[in-house]
Scaffold this active site. Sequence first.
Site, PDB file in Angstrom:
ATOM      1  N   ARG A  86       0.841  -1.194   0.000  1.00 32.14           N
ATOM      2  CA  ARG A  86       0.000   0.000   0.000  1.00 32.14           C
ATOM      3  C   ARG A  86       0.881   1.251   0.000  1.00 32.14           C
ATOM      4  NH1 ARG A  86      -3.842  -2.413   4.835  1.00 32.14           N
ATOM      5  NH2 ARG A  86      -4.814  -4.080   3.601  1.00 32.14           N
TER       6      ARG A  86
ATOM      7  N   ASP B 113       2.414   4.926  -0.377  1.00 29.40           N
ATOM      8  CA  ASP B 113       1.846   6.213   0.011  1.00 29.40           C
ATOM      9  C   ASP B 113       1.719   7.157  -1.183  1.00 29.40           C
ATOM     10  OD1 ASP B 113       1.844   5.360   2.650  1.00 29.40           O
ATOM     11  OD2 ASP B 113       3.810   6.242   3.089  1.00 29.40           O
TER      12      ASP B 113
ATOM     13  N   ARG C 231      11.261   5.335   4.251  1.00 29.47           N
ATOM     14  CA  ARG C 231      11.448   6.790   4.239  1.00 29.47           C
ATOM     15  C   ARG C 231      12.103   7.282   5.531  1.00 29.47           C
ATOM     16  NH1 ARG C 231       5.642   8.922   2.859  1.00 29.47           N
ATOM     17  NH2 ARG C 231       6.659  10.931   3.324  1.00 29.47           N
TER      18      ARG C 231
ATOM     19  N   TYR D  22      13.193  -1.852  -2.320  1.00 24.55           N
ATOM     20  CA  TYR D  22      12.896  -0.430  -2.487  1.00 24.55           C
ATOM     21  C   TYR D  22      14.173   0.325  -2.816  1.00 24.55           C
ATOM     22  CZ  TYR D  22       8.199  -0.662  -0.335  1.00 24.55           C
ATOM     23  OH  TYR D  22       6.890  -0.928  -0.050  1.00 24.55           O
TER      24      TYR D  22
END
Length: 249
Positions: A50, A52, A197, A110
Site C-alpha cells: 500500500r 503512500d 522513508r 525499495y
Amino acid sequence: MKRVKLTVAYDGTNYCGWQVQPNGITVQEVLNRHLSELTGEEIETIGASRTDAGVHALGNVAVFDTRVRMPGEKFSFALNQRLPEDIRIQESKEVPQDFHPRYVKSEKIYEYQILNRRFPIPTERFYSHFTYVPLDVEKMREAGTYLLGEHDFKSFCGAGAQVKTTVRCIHELNIEKSGDKITIRVRGNGFLYNMVRILAGTLMEVGSRAYPPEKIKEILEAKDRKAAGPTAPARGLTLVKIEYPEELG
C-alpha cells in the site's frame, strides 16, 4: 473462477497512494475501474504493498478474481490499452486461487533516490529528494550495517501503524553514488509504515554528520519513533520489485 496476478508499474505523482480511499484518486481505484469495464464484473484488486501518496513503483503486485475466459497473460495487453499513461501492467499471469500477495512469503526491494548538489534539477523533482547539504556516503554505508538482519524497527515505524509486531529483517542495504545521485537500495522480508522513508531520513542525518554512524544502534534500542531521523519525502521512493517463491510467480 480464476485468479490473475498483475505486476504494476506507476508514477505515483498524481495519486493519493495505492489503496482506495475517499480523499482522492488512487492507483488501485483506477485499476479496479478499468478491470471492471474490461471484464463486465465488479472487480476489486488485492494489492501487495500500500504505497503512500507520491511513491512510485516498478513492480507492485495485485491479484483479482474473474470468470472471464481470457488467458491470464493477455490481461496486461488489454489493460494497457485502457489505463492512463502513468500506470502500466508489466506482466499478467494466472496463479493458484489461494495465492495472496500480502500473505505469501516474499521479499520487497525499495530504492530511495537523493539528488545531492548545489541546485536542484527540475526534471528530477518528482523522482528524487533534493538536498544541497553535502552527504558523506561512506558514513551512510557504515550506519547501514547496523540495520542489517532482524531487529525491532519500532523506531522506524510511522505513527498510526496497526501491526502485530514491529520486528522485520533487512537482508541487504546498499548505498551507491553516481555523479550527484545517491541511491539507497534496501531488500527485506517486509517493511513497516513509512519505514524506508524514515531509514532514508535517518541515513541522511548521518551523511550530513548530524549523527555518528553508531547512533543507529542506539536508535534501534530506543524503540521510539522520536529517536530516529525525519521521514524523507515520498517522491524519492520507488518500490522496485516484490519477489515471491518461484513456483508462485
